[in-house]
Scaffold this active site. Sequence first.
Site, PDB file in Angstrom:
ATOM      1  N   ARG A   1      26.125-101.700 -17.740  1.00  0.00           N
ATOM      2  CA  ARG A   1      25.246-102.298 -16.715  1.00  0.00           C
ATOM      3  C   ARG A   1      25.563-103.772 -16.458  1.00  0.00           C
ATOM      4  NH1 ARG A   1      25.369 -97.974 -16.363  1.00  0.00           N
ATOM      5  NH2 ARG A   1      23.798 -96.387 -16.679  1.00  0.00           N
TER       6      ARG A   1
ATOM      7  N   SER B   1      15.458 -97.903 -13.772  1.00  0.00           N
ATOM      8  CA  SER B   1      15.205 -98.207 -15.184  1.00  0.00           C
ATOM      9  C   SER B   1      14.812 -99.666 -15.374  1.00  0.00           C
ATOM     10  CB  SER B   1      16.457 -97.935 -16.018  1.00  0.00           C
ATOM     11  OG  SER B   1      16.780 -96.575 -15.926  1.00  0.00           O
TER      12      SER B   1
ATOM     13  N   GLU C   1      16.712-104.215 -17.803  1.00  0.00           N
ATOM     14  CA  GLU C   1      17.859-103.938 -16.947  1.00  0.00           C
ATOM     15  C   GLU C   1      17.572-104.523 -15.566  1.00  0.00           C
ATOM     16  OE1 GLU C   1      19.518 -99.963 -17.104  1.00  0.00           O
ATOM     17  OE2 GLU C   1      19.854 -99.988 -14.931  1.00  0.00           O
TER      18      GLU C   1
HETATM   19  C1  LIG Z   1      14.641 -94.442  -8.029  1.00  0.00           C
HETATM   20  C2  LIG Z   1      15.752 -95.269  -8.616  1.00  0.00           C
HETATM   21  C3  LIG Z   1      16.696 -94.670  -9.427  1.00  0.00           C
HETATM   22  C4  LIG Z   1      17.742 -95.450  -9.997  1.00  0.00           C
HETATM   23  N1  LIG Z   1      18.661 -94.850 -10.798  1.00  0.00           N
HETATM   24  C5  LIG Z   1      19.658 -95.581 -11.343  1.00  0.00           C
HETATM   25  C6  LIG Z   1      20.638 -94.971 -12.201  1.00  0.00           C
HETATM   26  O1  LIG Z   1      20.647 -93.772 -12.436  1.00  0.00           O
HETATM   27  N2  LIG Z   1      21.614 -95.762 -12.724  1.00  0.00           N
HETATM   28  C7  LIG Z   1      21.681 -97.099 -12.466  1.00  0.00           C
HETATM   29  O2  LIG Z   1      22.594 -97.759 -12.968  1.00  0.00           O
HETATM   30  N3  LIG Z   1      20.757 -97.690 -11.676  1.00  0.00           N
HETATM   31  C8  LIG Z   1      19.758 -96.981 -11.104  1.00  0.00           C
HETATM   32  N4  LIG Z   1      18.827 -97.583 -10.307  1.00  0.00           N
HETATM   33  C9  LIG Z   1      18.887 -99.045 -10.129  1.00  0.00           C
HETATM   34  C10 LIG Z   1      19.694 -99.501  -8.911  1.00  0.00           C
HETATM   35  O3  LIG Z   1      19.681 -98.525  -7.872  1.00  0.00           O
HETATM   36  C11 LIG Z   1      21.135 -99.834  -9.237  1.00  0.00           C
HETATM   37  O4  LIG Z   1      21.252-100.784 -10.268  1.00  0.00           O
HETATM   38  C12 LIG Z   1      21.850-100.352  -7.993  1.00  0.00           C
HETATM   39  O5  LIG Z   1      23.206-100.349  -8.202  1.00  0.00           O
HETATM   40  C13 LIG Z   1      21.416-101.750  -7.558  1.00  0.00           C
HETATM   41  O6  LIG Z   1      21.970-101.973  -6.270  1.00  0.00           O
HETATM   42  P1  LIG Z   1      21.177-102.825  -5.200  1.00  0.00           P
HETATM   43  O7  LIG Z   1      22.034-102.907  -3.992  1.00  0.00           O
HETATM   44  O8  LIG Z   1      19.821-102.250  -4.962  1.00  0.00           O
HETATM   45  O9  LIG Z   1      21.092-104.208  -5.944  1.00  0.00           O
HETATM   46  P2  LIG Z   1      19.936-105.292  -5.842  1.00  0.00           P
HETATM   47  O10 LIG Z   1      18.703-104.767  -6.497  1.00  0.00           O
HETATM   48  O11 LIG Z   1      19.807-105.762  -4.451  1.00  0.00           O
HETATM   49  O12 LIG Z   1      20.541-106.423  -6.751  1.00  0.00           O
HETATM   50  C14 LIG Z   1      20.733-106.189  -8.132  1.00  0.00           C
HETATM   51  C15 LIG Z   1      21.654-107.276  -8.683  1.00  0.00           C
HETATM   52  O13 LIG Z   1      22.920-107.165  -8.047  1.00  0.00           O
HETATM   53  C16 LIG Z   1      23.269-108.378  -7.402  1.00  0.00           C
HETATM   54  N5  LIG Z   1      23.962-108.017  -6.164  1.00  0.00           N
HETATM   55  C17 LIG Z   1      23.539-107.187  -5.181  1.00  0.00           C
HETATM   56  N6  LIG Z   1      24.483-107.083  -4.232  1.00  0.00           N
HETATM   57  C18 LIG Z   1      25.507-107.875  -4.621  1.00  0.00           C
HETATM   58  C19 LIG Z   1      26.773-108.200  -4.055  1.00  0.00           C
HETATM   59  N7  LIG Z   1      27.201-107.689  -2.901  1.00  0.00           N
HETATM   60  N8  LIG Z   1      27.568-109.057  -4.739  1.00  0.00           N
HETATM   61  C20 LIG Z   1      27.180-109.602  -5.920  1.00  0.00           C
HETATM   62  N9  LIG Z   1      26.002-109.325  -6.498  1.00  0.00           N
HETATM   63  C21 LIG Z   1      25.177-108.471  -5.855  1.00  0.00           C
HETATM   64  C22 LIG Z   1      21.958-109.086  -7.132  1.00  0.00           C
HETATM   65  O14 LIG Z   1      22.154-110.494  -7.044  1.00  0.00           O
HETATM   66  C23 LIG Z   1      21.163-108.678  -8.371  1.00  0.00           C
HETATM   67  O15 LIG Z   1      21.495-109.494  -9.459  1.00  0.00           O
HETATM   68  C24 LIG Z   1      17.809 -96.827  -9.715  1.00  0.00           C
HETATM   69  C25 LIG Z   1      16.845 -97.407  -8.873  1.00  0.00           C
HETATM   70  C26 LIG Z   1      15.841 -96.653  -8.321  1.00  0.00           C
HETATM   71  C27 LIG Z   1      14.833 -97.310  -7.405  1.00  0.00           C
END
Ligand SMILES: Cc1cc2nc3c(=O)[nH]c(=O)nc-3n(C[C@H](O)[C@H](O)[C@H](O)COP(=O)(O)OP(=O)(O)OC[C@H]3O[C@@H](n4cnc5c(N)ncnc54)[C@H](O)[C@@H]3O)c2cc1C
Length: 322
Positions: A180, A228, A307
């Site tokens: 992660r 998570s 996380e």
């Molecule tokens: C219902 C649900 C289920 C999920 N299941 C999983 C799972 O199975 N496994 C898992 O790992 N995660 C899971 N997640 C968490 C999440 O979806 C992931 O971690 C996802 O990859 C985050 O992406 P995001 O675009 O939403 O990031 P954001 O929430 O927008 O940002 C998260 C972090 O990433 C950084 N970030 C975002 N975009 C960029 C970019 N372009 N460049 C640099 N940094 C950036 C942000 O600054 C922040 O620190 C789940 C979430 C939900 C709501």
Amino acid sequence: MDRLTARDPGFAAAVRSRIRGEVREAEPLARYSTYRIGGPATVVLPTTAEDVATAVRMAHEAGVPWFALGLGSNILLPDDGLDALVVRLGKGLDRLERDGDRWIVGAGLPAPLAARRTAAAGFAGLHIFVGVPGSVGGGIYMNAGCHGGDWAEVVESVTVVDQAGQDAVVPRSEVPFTYRRSGLDGRVVLEATVRLRREEQHRLDEQITEMFEWRQSGTPFNQPCCGSVFKNPAGPSRKREDGPRTAGQLIEAAGLKGFRHGAAEVSPMHANYFVNTGGATAADVRGLIDRVRQKVKREFGALLEPEVKIIGAGGEYLTVSP
Ligand SMILES: Cc1cc2nc3c(=O)[nH]c(=O)nc-3n(C[C@H](O)[C@H](O)[C@H](O)COP(=O)(O)OP(=O)(O)OC[C@H]3O[C@@H](n4cnc5c(N)ncnc54)[C@H](O)[C@@H]3O)c2cc1C
């Protein structure tokens, strides 16, 4: 003298005049987070890589903190909003192109779309992200993973831009991916080249259906949440060697399913999901995080590490008290 912030109308206007995308002032961040939590901020919606570079460079040169946002599915944004400039990647930065077994995936593309489109073309590797509602960029930054895989397994290189507005292609060998975590801090992910493997269509279709059904049955998709809340602790808990291992199992074993703090609740469906039952604040979620950590520590001696990224007013990452 007060430090310049991204809320300054002059700063927002200057960024607006230099990019092709939009700059929205006093934009409620709750709209950009799957928790539906977060106060107002200046949000840039870049449509090109140049927009991203210009926005972060202008912020850096003006001494304004900035912060990259994807689909907000792993983030807790502050109730009072942000002084930092939010650079929110989405449309315009969402290309998906194939070159043999290699695919170029834009950071702004939702991971479930990348999963479905590559699978529909007969390629496996990204299909596991069909139920992970984040962006490609957020997934790479977080090294999101599920079903035994993660982004680190498929990435060949990542194109990033740094705070000076310089872009660079970083080969996989130079991205210190761990559980992660990518180590790509201080840079914005613009896109990545991933290498996928061919798979029989019917097998991919079956796997996707199975994964999606598994998700639907174990995830509170009908309530705002962020995935998570805690990482799974690296080692076994000290008290019960044969006891609960994952964060969810530990929280459930501590009897905390359904436990509330304000309007934030430990999901009765899956204990490592905290849900916003309606009008929850970031303070409610942080309070719940603290109380759950304390109880799990007391009962099992396990220290849960978040996380979810907890963000402070300046866009900085906040840590939780031990
Ligand atoms: C219902 C649900 C289920 C999920 N299941 C999983 C799972 O199975 N496994 C898992 O790992 N995660 C899971 N997640 C968490 C999440 O979806 C992931 O971690 C996802 O990859 C985050 O992406 P995001 O675009 O939403 O990031 P954001 O929430 O927008 O940002 C998260 C972090 O990433 C950084 N970030 C975002 N975009 C960029 C970019 N372009 N460049 C640099 N940094 C950036 C942000 O600054 C922040 O620190 C789940 C979430 C939900 C709501």
